[in-house]
Design a protein around this motif. Structure first.
Motif, mmCIF file in Angstrom:
data_model
loop_
_atom_site.group_PDB
_atom_site.id
_atom_site.type_symbol
_atom_site.label_atom_id
_atom_site.label_comp_id
_atom_site.label_asym_id
_atom_site.label_seq_id
_atom_site.Cartn_x
_atom_site.Cartn_y
_atom_site.Cartn_z
ATOM 1 N N ARG A 53 0.848 -1.192 0.000
ATOM 2 C CA ARG A 53 0.000 0.000 0.000
ATOM 3 C C ARG A 53 0.881 1.238 0.000
ATOM 4 N NH1 ARG A 53 -3.338 -1.891 5.056
ATOM 5 N NH2 ARG A 53 -4.335 -3.722 4.159
ATOM 6 N N ASN A 55 0.613 5.863 -0.944
ATOM 7 C CA ASN A 55 -0.081 7.053 -1.441
ATOM 8 C C ASN A 55 0.801 7.670 -2.515
ATOM 9 O OD1 ASN A 55 -2.331 6.964 0.225
ATOM 10 N ND2 ASN A 55 -1.276 8.067 1.858
ATOM 11 N N LYS A 60 -4.659 6.670 -3.132
ATOM 12 C CA LYS A 60 -4.166 5.462 -2.480
ATOM 13 C C LYS A 60 -4.038 4.364 -3.529
ATOM 14 C CE LYS A 60 -6.234 6.529 1.945
ATOM 15 N NZ LYS A 60 -7.167 6.104 2.987
#
Length: 119
Positions: A53, A55, A60
């Protein structure tokens, strides 16, 4: 780029950390505004699952990969993340090259079309 690597039912050893650093150094050079990655390596039902994960430029982005061996699972997830980041970068660059819009009112356009300019 900061990489936070954690394991769920998996021990994260130094060779694994080194492999992750190598694998994601290419992504870091292609996307210099990428600040951090959160990588979770889990082993469930005899299969390694990797979830990444991050940003990037206000959105995102996540990618995942799975395999019976940890290193191919990391490679698959890295490849998917690279594709997702490239896709997002394309969206951002595409907006810079939008077609210009007409700033004159349509009514003025219609009046000029209706005028007899041959005299």
């Amino acid at each position: 780029m900061k990489i936070k690597l954690s394991g769920h039912h998996v021990d994260i050893t130094d060779p694994v950390k080194q492999y992750v650093e190598e694998k994601f150094s290419k992504i870091a050079s292609h996307f210099p505004t990428l600040i951090s990655l959160d990588i979770i390596v889990a082993k469930e039902h005899g299969e390694y699952e990797v979830e990444i994960r991050t940003n990037y430029e206000g959105s995102k982005i996540s990618a995942s990969g799975s395999d019976t061996i940890m290193y191919p699972a990391l490679s698959k997830a890295a490849k998917k993340l690279d594709a997702a980041l490239s896709h997002r970068k394309g969206h951002l660059k595409g907006k810079l090259h939008e077609k210009p819009t007409c700033t004159t009112p349509e009514i003025a356009h219609e009046i000029i079309q209706g005028m007899d300019l041959t005299n």
